[in-house]
Design a protein around this motif. Sequence first.
Motif, PDB file in Angstrom:
ATOM      1  N   GLY A  46      -6.677  12.369   2.094  1.00 20.15           N
ATOM      2  CA  GLY A  46      -6.780  12.271   0.637  1.00 20.15           C
ATOM      3  C   GLY A  46      -6.729  10.829   0.160  1.00 20.15           C
ATOM      4  N   ILE A  47      -5.841  10.018   0.773  1.00 17.26           N
ATOM      5  CA  ILE A  47      -5.773   8.598   0.415  1.00 17.26           C
ATOM      6  C   ILE A  47      -7.067   7.885   0.794  1.00 17.26           C
TER       7      ILE A  47
ATOM      8  N   SER B  76      -1.993  -6.274 -10.134  1.00 18.87           N
ATOM      9  CA  SER B  76      -0.749  -7.027 -10.263  1.00 18.87           C
ATOM     10  C   SER B  76      -0.185  -7.406  -8.897  1.00 18.87           C
ATOM     11  N   VAL B  77      -0.218  -6.454  -7.948  1.00 17.40           N
ATOM     12  CA  VAL B  77       0.289  -6.738  -6.605  1.00 17.40           C
ATOM     13  C   VAL B  77      -0.553  -7.799  -5.930  1.00 17.40           C
ATOM     14  N   ARG B  78      -1.858  -7.707  -6.061  1.00 16.04           N
ATOM     15  CA  ARG B  78      -2.745  -8.693  -5.426  1.00 16.04           C
ATOM     16  C   ARG B  78      -2.590 -10.066  -6.075  1.00 16.04           C
ATOM     17  N   THR B  79      -2.340 -10.087  -7.383  1.00 18.08           N
ATOM     18  CA  THR B  79      -2.133 -11.365  -8.061  1.00 18.08           C
ATOM     19  C   THR B  79      -0.886 -12.066  -7.541  1.00 18.08           C
TER      20      THR B  79
ATOM     21  N   GLY C 290       0.090 -12.016  -4.577  1.00 20.61           N
ATOM     22  CA  GLY C 290      -0.099 -12.374  -3.176  1.00 20.61           C
ATOM     23  C   GLY C 290       0.015 -11.216  -2.207  1.00 20.61           C
ATOM     24  N   GLY C 291       0.041 -10.015  -2.691  1.00 21.32           N
ATOM     25  CA  GLY C 291       0.167  -8.864  -1.811  1.00 21.32           C
ATOM     26  C   GLY C 291      -1.138  -8.559  -1.087  1.00 21.32           C
ATOM     27  N   ASN C 292      -1.013  -8.015   0.117  1.00 20.51           N
ATOM     28  CA  ASN C 292      -2.190  -7.625   0.886  1.00 20.51           C
ATOM     29  C   ASN C 292      -2.461  -6.128   0.725  1.00 20.51           C
ATOM     30  N   ARG C 293      -3.372  -5.613   1.553  1.00 19.06           N
ATOM     31  CA  ARG C 293      -3.747  -4.199   1.432  1.00 19.06           C
ATOM     32  C   ARG C 293      -2.570  -3.286   1.734  1.00 19.06           C
ATOM     33  N   TRP C 294      -1.764  -3.631   2.750  1.00 18.70           N
ATOM     34  CA  TRP C 294      -0.617  -2.792   3.069  1.00 18.70           C
ATOM     35  C   TRP C 294       0.415  -2.803   1.946  1.00 18.70           C
ATOM     36  N   ASP C 295       0.587  -3.944   1.268  1.00 15.88           N
ATOM     37  CA  ASP C 295       1.492  -3.990   0.125  1.00 15.88           C
ATOM     38  C   ASP C 295       1.017  -3.060  -0.986  1.00 15.88           C
ATOM     39  N   VAL C 296      -0.284  -3.014  -1.207  1.00 15.30           N
ATOM     40  CA  VAL C 296      -0.835  -2.118  -2.228  1.00 15.30           C
ATOM     41  C   VAL C 296      -0.564  -0.666  -1.855  1.00 15.30           C
TER      42      VAL C 296
ATOM     43  N   SER D  97       1.802   0.570   0.226  1.00 16.19           N
ATOM     44  CA  SER D  97       3.217   0.923   0.292  1.00 16.19           C
ATOM     45  C   SER D  97       3.924   0.815  -1.050  1.00 16.19           C
ATOM     46  N   ARG D  98       3.488  -0.108  -1.926  1.00 19.70           N
ATOM     47  CA  ARG D  98       4.215  -0.337  -3.169  1.00 19.70           C
ATOM     48  C   ARG D  98       3.547   0.262  -4.397  1.00 19.70           C
ATOM     49  N   VAL D  99       2.275   0.614  -4.293  1.00 16.63           N
ATOM     50  CA  VAL D  99       1.551   1.158  -5.438  1.00 16.63           C
ATOM     51  C   VAL D  99       1.066   2.569  -5.153  1.00 16.63           C
ATOM     52  N   VAL D 100       0.290   2.729  -4.082  1.00 15.52           N
ATOM     53  CA  VAL D 100      -0.379   4.007  -3.838  1.00 15.52           C
ATOM     54  C   VAL D 100       0.628   5.104  -3.477  1.00 15.52           C
ATOM     55  N   LEU D 101       1.433   4.860  -2.446  1.00 11.70           N
ATOM     56  CA  LEU D 101       2.349   5.907  -1.994  1.00 11.70           C
ATOM     57  C   LEU D 101       3.360   6.326  -3.065  1.00 11.70           C
ATOM     58  N   PRO D 102       4.049   5.397  -3.748  1.00 15.57           N
ATOM     59  CA  PRO D 102       4.957   5.866  -4.814  1.00 15.57           C
ATOM     60  C   PRO D 102       4.209   6.508  -5.982  1.00 15.57           C
TER      61      PRO D 102
END
Length: 287
Positions: free
Chosen positions: A110-111, A183-186, A188-194, A196-201
């Motif tokens: 689904g993701i 916001s996460v990418r701005t 300095g976050g990478n794809r995994w940060d997006v 783990s911190r945006v998509v999953l929650p």
Amino acid sequence: MTAPPAVLAADEPAVAVPAAPSRPALRRRPLASWAVRIASVAAAIALWQLLTANDVRLWLRFDTLPTVTEVIAAFGSRLGTQDYWLDLGQSLIRILTGFALAAVAGVVTGIMLGRSPRFANVFGPLTELARPIPAIAIVPVAILLFPTDEAGIVFITFLAAYFPIMVSTRHAVRALPTLWEDSVRTLGGNRWDVISRVVLPGILPGVFGGLSVGIGVAWICVISAEMISGRLGVGYRTWQAYTVLAYPQVFVGIITIGVLGFATSAAVELIGRRVTRWLPRGEGSNR
């Protein structure tokens, strides 16, 4: 030295602060709700006993059904047998195995369907073609495909739960605001940060909605598959009781299926509330 009391300006309106509800009132509301639920079940059981004991025929033939007392007696005798617990354990193993596999596969795909246009172009048409097919219609294929009936029943259970979970996850991913990812990418976050911190929650409420639907559909299909091709399980034993006209035993199987389905669905919803307790909730969600 104590601070002086705050003085309101002449033109400043006083703001009324609502009083917090007392703790006994909050406790009284769930107790009243549970009392109503128990009373509704008791009323349905009493009506069942009344209609069947008096051989009522009001278009529906209640005189052919067993009474509540007959079902209770059959339930008591079944609880003392080893076969009942073997059937119950076998059905639980099948449902939990298939559902766990479907939960993992459904969330992952689904993701990917929601975030990867390339994956959606390749895998999306296959899921949309297979999704309308009832999982129970795949039973003949599962019998031919898998070497054992056990593996086939688990596959049917997996298939039944997979599509509700996958679709709910995909919709939840696509509904996420792009501002969060930006916001996460701005920062300095990478794809995994997006992820783990945006998509999953962000998709957790949608995922648990799909899990709640998936566990219910999985129970429907696992019981049907046990009736068709199983050798153990609650569905198999219920169908066997019907073939020998042991109708109280049939209702024992039906009630067992209902209790198992209720327990597993309630467990999924409880876990979902605990995992998403950071979300704002209204009074109606505290059930």
